[in-house]
Write an enzyme that holds these catalytic residues in place. Structure first.
Site, mmCIF file in Angstrom:
data_model
loop_
_atom_site.group_PDB
_atom_site.id
_atom_site.type_symbol
_atom_site.label_atom_id
_atom_site.label_comp_id
_atom_site.label_asym_id
_atom_site.label_seq_id
_atom_site.Cartn_x
_atom_site.Cartn_y
_atom_site.Cartn_z
ATOM 1 N N GLU A 265 122.995 161.979 52.018
ATOM 2 C CA GLU A 265 123.215 161.222 50.674
ATOM 3 C C GLU A 265 122.992 161.846 49.389
ATOM 4 O OE1 GLU A 265 120.407 157.590 51.308
ATOM 5 O OE2 GLU A 265 122.172 156.717 52.132
ATOM 6 N N ASP A 338 121.244 151.962 59.677
ATOM 7 C CA ASP A 338 120.117 152.302 58.717
ATOM 8 C C ASP A 338 119.283 150.903 58.485
ATOM 9 O OD1 ASP A 338 119.089 152.847 56.454
ATOM 10 O OD2 ASP A 338 120.911 152.913 55.311
ATOM 11 N N GLU A 366 113.453 146.135 53.160
ATOM 12 C CA GLU A 366 114.768 146.498 52.409
ATOM 13 C C GLU A 366 115.856 145.662 52.736
ATOM 14 O OE1 GLU A 366 116.041 150.460 52.442
ATOM 15 O OE2 GLU A 366 117.879 150.109 51.619
HETATM 16 C C1 BDP Z 1 118.589 153.791 52.670
HETATM 17 C C2 BDP Z 1 117.899 153.466 51.655
HETATM 18 C C3 BDP Z 1 117.754 154.430 50.631
HETATM 19 C C4 BDP Z 1 117.163 155.629 51.297
HETATM 20 C C5 BDP Z 1 117.868 155.947 52.662
HETATM 21 C C6 BDP Z 1 116.976 156.974 53.469
HETATM 22 O O1 BDP Z 1 118.757 152.156 50.934
HETATM 23 O O2 BDP Z 1 117.317 153.994 49.446
HETATM 24 O O3 BDP Z 1 117.028 156.742 50.605
HETATM 25 O O4 BDP Z 1 118.000 154.936 53.176
HETATM 26 O O5 BDP Z 1 116.479 156.582 54.444
HETATM 27 O O6 BDP Z 1 118.638 152.502 53.714
HETATM 28 O O7 BDP Z 1 117.014 158.108 52.913
#
Ligand code: BDP
Length: 680
Positions: A265, A338, A366
């Site tokens: 990401e 996720d 979340e």
């Molecule tokens: C996702 C979240 C994000 C996190 C990412 C992670 O939306 O905010 O940074 O995972 O785990 O689910 O790195």
């Protein structure tokens, strides 16, 4: 006297304090005196003794001996417990024994001859806290560790108090490590003034047996070290990390190690320099090794235009199996995608044979209603721990694999993304505390049932003020049992009104709260949009991960590939995860897929309605603050559940072209209204 003053005086006289939930599950006051004998003294053993004095529930005149000694039946921080003795090999072991004894006293569990050894050596919280005090995916106020402003780095008595309470709560459930900052880490985390504050925090946590860890940004050498590169094979970069690590250990001799989100990401990582994850992780591991530190390297990696997202971590890491140093542990989310309300387990569990893999669970909700919905997560984690990997045939569960029972990994660990913030009740929702509690309990013993955990938590958190035995029975029947039932159902209920039958990631936008199966604005990465996941069209719905689809089924050990591949044997809870299923396909129970989807959404909503009714009867048994707070939140959850149901059914109906079955409650909203909200 003014009215307010009068009221205040009255309240003071009555000694009524408003119940804000701050005391969590640690509210027992002693009912008698106890004599504690312990030959050695230390800050940890002093806490152990103090806890016994403070929380003793036995009769007056109890005696307890605390003793450090070796015992073949004990491993790591385990302990043995009898009516008047606790022994362990380590000081935290004694402390855990004390908390277990007190828990048993309070919940009425038997005490004689208990031996307990932890499922994992290291049991960590991961805080996604930023240096400015905000918390990524935090729904309970701001960070208890970091803040912005003039006094950002001053340590106040209030800070120390809060950190002590935090440490105590964690130790009481066996948590022994904490990553103090977000995986999307600021390079400033490694600056001297931040490290100084980490040292202050470490000093408070230490007596409770808790070590600090930091999430680090891989490009720190170039961002704050003045180097031209952060290439893990560059000698200057290697030296920079070695020096940084030595600086950290000079301040915090028991520092735990690093957590790294790399090449994920948009975060930097070794691949930016043509190196592998192993090159990056090993370089850090070598720097930490002399001090006994570890690297937790996250497997949450996927590229914007790659293969099916749920296959990518496996394809990236399995070829590197065996290439990691023994102080590197791969940290994988429980599911391959996720933290969705329901996912099958990630095939990295059981897929890696020479490198330790640790689960990362998400305590913060979340994707499960944040601080509004009542969702007890233990059943989800129980389902995960009990999943069969078949790595070495039946019985090769995730619990056994991650606990090092199948392959004796040098390190066994587990992490949970924390749901704690500065809110008076720590977690935003009174019932969200149960998820923090459950994570700790399962990290200690991954064979514990959700039922037992819920039972303990309710008894410890909502004290029975009904005194005598008859009162206890009423409390049990009218409060504990129905509340427990509601908690145990709550995760399945959320799956029903959000994403039943294997649906996943159909949230509107990046807030991950409300529904948005339609959400796909121009310019947004495809793998961040719901249509990529549900694939609804006029033929059917679901992501085809069979052998003729993305073939994600083949990443599992036999017999799972054929079980998942065949529509008839694929568990219905994962149906639309692995298959694109025709709308009129007949399921086992005889309903068409479309009808079953409607029934599930409808059931989800009706179940929340029942939760409301259950809770409405609880006014007699709980303080009014928590009663009204939970009541209000359940009301909102019910409204949200209806929105979820209407949004998803009306949207998918455009593809199925089929009517809602007669006994399903008709929608209360219109699709175009809901599509405008794009939020809740
Ligand atoms: C996702 C979240 C994000 C996190 C990412 C992670 O939306 O905010 O940074 O995972 O785990 O689910 O790195």
């Amino acid at each position: 006297m003014t009215r307010t003053l009068l009221l205040l005086t009255l309240l003071l006289c009555l000694n009524i304090t408003a119940e804000d939930g701050h005391q969590l599950w640690l509210r027992a006051q002693n009912t008698g005196q106890v004599t504690v004998k312990c030959k050695t003294g230390s800050p940890t053993l002093d806490i152990a003794a103090q806890e016994l004095h403070q929380g003793w529930q036995g009769k007056d005149g109890g005696h307890i001996k605390l003793k450090i000694k070796q015992d073949k039946r004990i491993t790591g921080d385990g302990f043995r417990l009898t009516r008047n003795r606790i022994y362990a090999q380590t000081e935290p072991g004694i402390l855990y024994g004390v908390y277990e004894l007190l828990r048993r006293q309070q919940t009425g569990a038997p005490i004689d001859r208990v031996t307990q050894n932890p499922s994992y050596d290291l049991r960590l919280l991961n805080h996604w806290d930023n240096l400015d005090g905000s918390i990524e995916r935090g729904y309970a106020g701001s960070s208890i560790f970091w803040r912005k402003g003039k006094d950002a780095f001053t340590v106040t008595a209030q800070d120390r108090n809060l950190w002590t309470e935090y440490a105590r709560a964690n130790a009481s459930v066996g948590i022994n490590g904490t990553v103090l900052n977000n995986v999307n880490a600021s390079p400033q985390m490694l600056s001297p003034k931040v490290l100084k504050r980490v040292q202050e925090i470490a000093d408070v946590l230490r007596p409770y047996g808790i070590k600090p860890y930091l999430a680090v940004k891989f490009s720190s050498p170039s961002l704050i070290g003045g180097l031209k590169t952060s290439d893990p094979l560059d000698p200057d970069v290697i030296r920079w990390w070695q020096e940084k690590v030595s600086e950290i250990y000079a301040l915090i001799p028991d520092f735990g190690g690093f957590l790294v989100k790399a090449n994920s990401e948009g975060q930097p990582g070794p691949q930016d320099f043509g190196r592998t994850h192993a090159d990056g992780a090993n370089m850090l591991a070598d720097a930490l090794k002399p001090y006994g530190g570890i690297v937790m390297w996250r497997a949450f990696v996927y590229k914007p235009s790659g293969d099916d997202r749920v296959k990518q971590a496996y394809n990236e890491f399995v070829p590197l199996d065996g290439k990691f140093r023994d102080n590197v542990i791969i940290q994988s989310k429980n599911g391959p995608l996720d933290f969705q309300p329901r996912e099958p387990f990630s095939p990295l569990f059981g897929g890696m044979k020479e490198t330790a893999v640790m689960p990362e669970l998400q305590i913060t909700q979340e994707y499960l209603g944040q601080n509004v919905h009542l969702v007890f997560l233990a059943p989800m984690w129980e389902e995960f721990f009990n999943s069969e990997t078949y790595m070495e045939g039946p019985g090769s569960t995730i619990a056994r694999y991650t606990g090092g029972d199948i392959i004796p990994f040098q390190h066994t660990l587990i992490a949970g993304v924390s749901n704690i913030g500065s809110d008076p009740n720590w977690c935003g929702h009174p019932f969200a505390q149960a998820n923090w509690y459950a994570f700790g309990r399962m990290a200690w013993n991954n064979a514990l049932s959700s039922e037992q955990i819920a039972d303990e938590w309710i008894k410890l958190t909502f004290k029975n003020s009904w005194g005598n035995d008859a009162g206890k029975e009423i409390f049990n029947e009218k409060f504990i049992l129905p509340v427990k039932e509601m908690m145990l159902k709550s995760r399945e209920t959320a799956v029903n009104y959000m994403m039943p039958l294997g649906l996943h990631h159909i949230f509107a936008a990046n807030h991950h709260y409300g529904p948005g199966p339609w959400w796909a604005p121009a310019g947004v990465r495809k793998d961040w949009t719901p249509p990529y996941y549900h694939q609804a069209d006029d033929k059917g719905i679901g992501f085809d991960r069979t052998r003729t689809g993305s073939d994600a089924v083949s990443l599992y050990h036999k017999p799972l590939p054929s079980v998942f591949n065949d529509l008839k044997t694929c568990p219905e809870k994962y149906l639309l995860w692995f298959h694109h299923v025709p709308w009129d396909y007949k399921l086992h129970i005889g309903n068409t897929l479309w009808n079953e989807l409607c029934y599930r959404y409808d059931r989800g909503v009706k179940e929340v309605d029942k939760f409301q009714k259950t809770w409405n009867n609880m006014g007699l048994y709980v303080d009014s603050e928590r009663f009204y707070q939970v009541q209000g939140k359940l009301r909102e959850q019910y409204d949200n559940a209806r929105i979820w149901k209407d949004a998803c059914l009306l949207y998918f109906q455009q593809f199925s072209g089929m009517p809602l079955p007669d006994n399903v409650e008709p929608p209360v909203y219109r699709l175009n209204e809901l599509m405008q909200i794009d939020k809740k």
